[in-house]
Design an enzyme around this catalytic site. Structure first.
Site, PDB file in Angstrom:
ATOM      1  N   SER A 574      27.356  88.937  50.580  1.00 44.65           N
ATOM      2  CA  SER A 574      28.609  89.336  49.951  1.00 44.65           C
ATOM      3  C   SER A 574      29.662  89.255  51.127  1.00 44.65           C
ATOM      4  CB  SER A 574      28.447  91.089  49.868  1.00 44.65           C
ATOM      5  OG  SER A 574      29.320  91.337  48.976  1.00 44.65           O
ATOM      6  N   ASP A 655      26.731  87.407  38.857  1.00 50.35           N
ATOM      7  CA  ASP A 655      27.608  88.091  39.845  1.00 50.35           C
ATOM      8  C   ASP A 655      28.965  87.550  39.552  1.00 50.35           C
ATOM      9  OD1 ASP A 655      28.909  88.975  41.853  1.00 50.35           O
ATOM     10  OD2 ASP A 655      27.590  88.163  43.410  1.00 50.35           O
ATOM     11  N   HIS A 687      24.726  90.596  41.505  1.00 48.93           N
ATOM     12  CA  HIS A 687      24.975  90.537  43.095  1.00 48.93           C
ATOM     13  C   HIS A 687      23.536  90.933  43.908  1.00 48.93           C
ATOM     14  CE1 HIS A 687      27.761  90.429  46.455  1.00 48.93           C
ATOM     15  NE2 HIS A 687      27.651  91.552  46.710  1.00 48.93           N
TER      16      HIS A 687
END
Ligand SMILES: *[C@@H]1O[C@H](CO)[C@@H](O)[C@H](O)[C@H]1NC(C)=O
Ligand SMILES: *[C@@H]1O[C@H](CO)[C@@H](O)[C@H](O)[C@H]1NC(C)=O
Ligand SMILES: *[C@@H]1O[C@H](CO)[C@@H](O)[C@H](O)[C@H]1NC(C)=O
Ligand SMILES: *[C@@H]1O[C@H](CO)[C@@H](O)[C@H](O)[C@H]1NC(C)=O
Ligand SMILES: *[C@@H]1O[C@H](CO)[C@@H](O)[C@H](O)[C@H]1NC(C)=O
Ligand SMILES: *[C@@H]1O[C@H](CO)[C@@H](O)[C@H](O)[C@H]1NC(C)=O
Ligand SMILES: *[C@@H]1O[C@H](CO)[C@@H](O)[C@H](O)[C@H]1NC(C)=O
Ligand SMILES: *[C@@H]1O[C@H](CO)[C@@H](O)[C@H](O)[C@H]1NC(C)=O
Ligand SMILES: *[C@@H]1O[C@H](CO)[C@@H](O)[C@H](O)[C@H]1NC(C)=O
Ligand SMILES: *[C@@H]1O[C@H](CO)[C@@H](O)[C@H](O)[C@H]1NC(C)=O
Ligand SMILES: *[C@@H]1O[C@H](CO)[C@@H](O)[C@H](O)[C@H]1NC(C)=O
Ligand SMILES: *[C@@H]1O[C@H](CO)[C@@H](O)[C@H](O)[C@H]1NC(C)=O
Length: 722
Positions: A574, A655, A687
């Site tokens: 991320s 995601d 994610h």
């Protein structure tokens, strides 16, 4: 499959006590303990994956709060979606059974006894897959309850199994928020429903059935929805202990969901059909005082006279400081009135994220991140703005607390070295350990606090009066005569933290047990060290955090003699993935043998394809349309000419906040430049990688990659290739 087990065997041979990915992923996952109303026993739901059977199983366990004995109950957990205690009883339970023999796709409510699995009785048949049960025992002896479900715009609960199949798969939108997290929006929204089980009729569902409590609330832009998706659950609503009053939160009805985080708390009278009313929406005392952001965890006091909640100030900043509030609620049977709205310890430079009331309704227990540990704190209702709550716990991180009738706390905790501890904390602060997974799970037997340490170093942020924090995790079979390559792990957020918690996704002990020393820094942007550090990353994605990461790396090189920085690797997901790409383009990138990037940002301007535009607006100070934007300034693509360290790229299809094109773009650039690289994709993961079989591949392929570049082992698994 055999190949993965082979690697595990090899890893295990390297150090008899090393934790392997299979061992981690097949551990029992024990939930937060939920004590009975009399505080004698507690229910624990435990799930476990078996690689042999290739399936998950669940068991409902009973924790004896006197002896700490954790034993399986006779309940068949695969039939029980969720379970709660019956208020006012000793061992009574109420649960949602996932099977409804009359209505396909519906569920049933059962009442039983924790001490006797044969005593359960079906009391209500519900026509949709409701969840999130909260129950109150009324003065008439009825049970008023709340549940939630997706619902049609007309208010009727949505049952996907009985809904007609559309003739086309088209998705068609005229508003800015077509999808979120891993789900495309449909016309249905979540709603909280209220129902009554009649005490004088063997708890049969009252003829009035279930009422959608969000129906009738007017809106101009965003249709009311509760729980707020994707992470909202029963914590987004509550019912008073007498069953008379309910509260729920919903996003701001006049603001669009992509641009804003604001949400408000609505309260209503259970027996009245009048729509609920928000007490912290615009033109209320709370809003006028500048508190306009997301709200959370509305929680009634045990005596029903008060409601506590948390709220952020900024209406588009998801990491603004959460502040604690309380107000009086009174209900004349039809109308709710609120008064004495008050902030508690409002200047406290931490973000409380959960609320439990003391039995006397005079004080509140909260949990908050504090120096990389989630700790419990106590806040009396008399607390003024300058009150600084003192931590009641430390060392391990609190995942849940419950207040027992004698005001002692039942704490469920984890840390780097334990997947679950349960303990009691008396009002005098004495700790009584009940259970620790390291005592019963063989795979964890060599773990303990000895693998964990932390250090503080000087960061880059000007005028910041604290040193920055980093945590260090050594292999469980660490030998003081050896050095171990650095595994440098950057956290996501960027407003987040590397903390002393157990994780089934990024488990630092597991990484360390592959023969590394994990160092996980908390640079500028991190949470739990005061709001100033968190806020300072706005518009500065590639500056202070990068410099902090360089400074921490230099500290390791100079001070941690057991760490081999010459053969280190860097990994992050991320924002940590963004930072790994930024590092790849800068000098620090040359100090690593390999980089691992999971669901990161490659091109900051295309990150605007996210649906969370509030996040982009805040963190980049506007949209990419603005000239000379911070998107341009901090774009890893500006530095591709430097990309040269072998990089493993993971990006998942579901995601939607960071679409998989980011990972493909990175992989294509690396391949074009001839930088050794691999691309791993899971079409069914968002994610996060949650499925244990997928997680096994994720861990195995990452370790395979870093071991090859750091230690020279063979790259012995086979990608699909040409
Ligand atoms: C724990 O429970 C088991 C099974 O019910 C029982 O045999 C054992 O004696 C209990 N231990 C303690 C310490 O109560
Ligand atoms: C538990 O319930 C499941 C689903 O109804 C069933 O397949 C299984 O046989 C049950 N297990 C036991 C031990 O009764
Ligand atoms: C509700 O509370 C009353 C006492 O206030 C008790 O008699 C009754 O058994 C409780 N109902 C249930 C279902 O526990
Ligand atoms: C769940 O419901 C099914 C269908 O009515 C029933 O056969 C089963 O016994 C129930 N299980 C529990 C634990 O209540
Ligand atoms: C358990 O409940 C069943 C059904 O109500 C009852 O027949 C049985 O006697 C109960 N067992 C105990 C030990 O109370
Ligand atoms: C609400 O809409 C759904 C879907 O069109 C329909 O099945 C249901 O009957 C409607 N409910 C009411 C109360 O009109
Ligand atoms: C049961 O209670 C409900 C309300 O709580 C009341 O309307 C109803 O008349 C009662 N029924 C009996 C048989 O007492
Ligand atoms: C919602 O709007 C309708 C139509 O303007 C109005 O009749 C109704 O009173 C409003 N409801 C609330 C709760 O404000
Ligand atoms: C979102 O907010 C930005 C900045 O205030 C604004 O320019 C934009 O028009 C807004 N978008 C929508 C759909 O309201
Ligand atoms: C509070 O935190 C500090 C710092 O970690 C620790 O030394 C202290 O023991 C903690 N207090 C309690 C009651 O756990
Ligand atoms: C480390 O080396 C010293 C000196 O060679 C030796 O005495 C000691 O036993 C070694 N320690 C370990 C843990 O191997
Ligand atoms: C654009 O941003 C850079 C970096 O902050 C700055 O040096 C430059 O002066 C800015 N250019 C304009 C036209 O504002």
């Amino acid at each position: 499959m055999a190949r993965y087990l082979g690697i595990a065997a090899a890893l295990a041979a390297a150090g008899a006590s090393a934790l392997s990915p299979e061992q981690l992923l097949s551990l029992p996952r024990r939930g937060v303990a939920s004590p009975s109303p009399n505080g004698k026993i507690s229910l624990v739901t435990t799930t476990q994956y078996s690689f042999e059977e290739q399936e998950n199983s669940a068991v409902i366990q009973v924790l004896d709060l006197k002896t700490g004995n954790l034993t399986d109950s006779a309940f068949n957990a695969s039939e029980i979606n969720e379970i709660a205690w019956l208020p006012g009883s000793e061992t009574g339970i109420i649960y949602i059974n996932g099977t409804n023999e009359e209505i396909l796709g519906g569920v049933t409510i059962w009442i039983g006894d924790a001490a006797n699995a044969s005593a359960s009785k079906l009391v209500a048949s519900l026509d949709a897959p409701y969840s999130g049960l909260k129950v109150a025992n009324t003065s008439l002896g009825n049970l008023n309850f709340l549940v939630n479900s997706l619902a049609y715009a007309n208010g009727t609960a949505f049952n996907p199994q009985s809904a007609p199949t559309p003739r086309s798969t088209a998705r068609f939108y005229d508003n800015i928020y077509p999808r979120h997290w891993d789900t495309w929006l449909t016309k249905q929204r979540y709603a909280v429903f209220g129902g009554t089980l009649l005490g004088n009729a063997s708890y049969a569902l009252a003829d009035s059935g279930l009422r959608n409590l969000l129906q009738g609330i007017n809106y101009t832009t965003t249709r009311p929805e509760s729980p707020v998706q994707p992470f909202g659950g029963s914590g987004d609503y509550d019912i008073s202990s007498d069953g008379a009053t309910y509260a729920f939160l919903s996003k701001a009805p006049h603001l669009n969901k992509a641009n804003f985080t604001a949400s408000y708390i609505y309260v209503g009278s259970f027996n009245s059909s009048s729509p609920a009313v928000a007490f912290n929406s615009p033109e209320t005392e709370a809003s006028d005082a500048g508190h306009k952001g997301a709200s959370g965890v509305p929680t009634f006091s045990p005596d029903g006279s008060k409601l506590a909640y948390i709220q952020q100030d900024g209406d588009y900043y998801e990491s603004d400081r959460w502040k604690l509030y309380v107000l009086d609620i009174s209900n004349d049977g039809t109308n709710i009135s609120t008064s004495n709205w008050k902030g508690l310890a409002s200047d406290w430079n931490r973000s409380p994220d959960s609320i439990q009331w003391a039995p006397d309704s005079q004080s509140i227990y909260v949990t908050a991140e504090d120096y990389a540990i989630v700790r419990a704190f106590h806040v009396p209702l008399s607390a003024e703005a300058d009150f600084v709550p003192q931590n009641l716990t430390s060392v391990t991180s609190v995942s849940g607390i419950s207040v027992l009738p004698d005001s002692s706390l039942l704490v469920s905790a984890t840390s780097i070295w334990t997947s679950r501890d349960y303990y009691l904390l008396s009002t005098g602060g004495e700790k009584k350990n009940l259970f620790s997974s390291v005592d019963v799970d063989e795979a964890l037997s060599s773990l303990g606090p000895h693998t964990y340490s932390e250090f503080f170093y000087d960061g880059s942020l000007p005028d910041f009066d604290q040193q920055l924090h980093a945590l260090v995790v050594k292999p469980s079979n660490f030998s003081e005569n050896e050095t171990y390559p650095l595994a440098y792990i950057i956290h996501g957020g960027p407003q987040g933290s590397n903390g002393n918690i157990w994780s089934y996704r990024w488990n630092f002990q597991l990484w360390a047990d592959q023969g590394y020393v994990v160092v996980a820094p908390n640079p500028t942007g991190s949470t739990g060290f005061g709001q100033e550090l968190t806020d300072a990353i706005q518009g500065e994605w590639g500056s202070y955090p990068y410099e902090d990461i360089v400074l921490a790396w230099e500290y390791i090189k100079e001070n941690l003699s057991f760490v081999d920085t010459d053969n280190g690797i860097l990994a992050g997901a991320s924002y940590g993935g963004y930072m790994s790409n930024w590092v790849q383009g800068h000098d620090l990138g040359r100090e690593f043998k390999a980089i691992v990037t999971h669901d990161g940002v490659t091109n900051t301007e295309s990150a605007y394809s996210s649906e969370e535009l509030w996040f982009m607006r805040h963190d980049y100070k506007g949209s990419p349309l603005e000239p000379n934007s911070t998107y341009k300034k901090w774009n890893p693509l500006n530095h591709i000419s430097n990309f040269s360290t072998p990089q493993f790229v993971i990006h998942n299809t579901l995601d939607y906040r960071l679409p998989e094109s980011e990972g493909l773009l990175l992989f294509n650039i690396l391949q074009t430049k001839g930088v050794p690289s691999r691309f791993l994709n899971f079409p069914d993961e968002n994610h996060w990688v949650l499925d244990p079989e997928n997680s096994l591949v994720w861990n195995t392929e990452i370790f395979n990659w870093i071991n090859h570049y750091s230690k020279g082992t063979d790259l012995d698994t086979e990608p699909i290739g040409e």
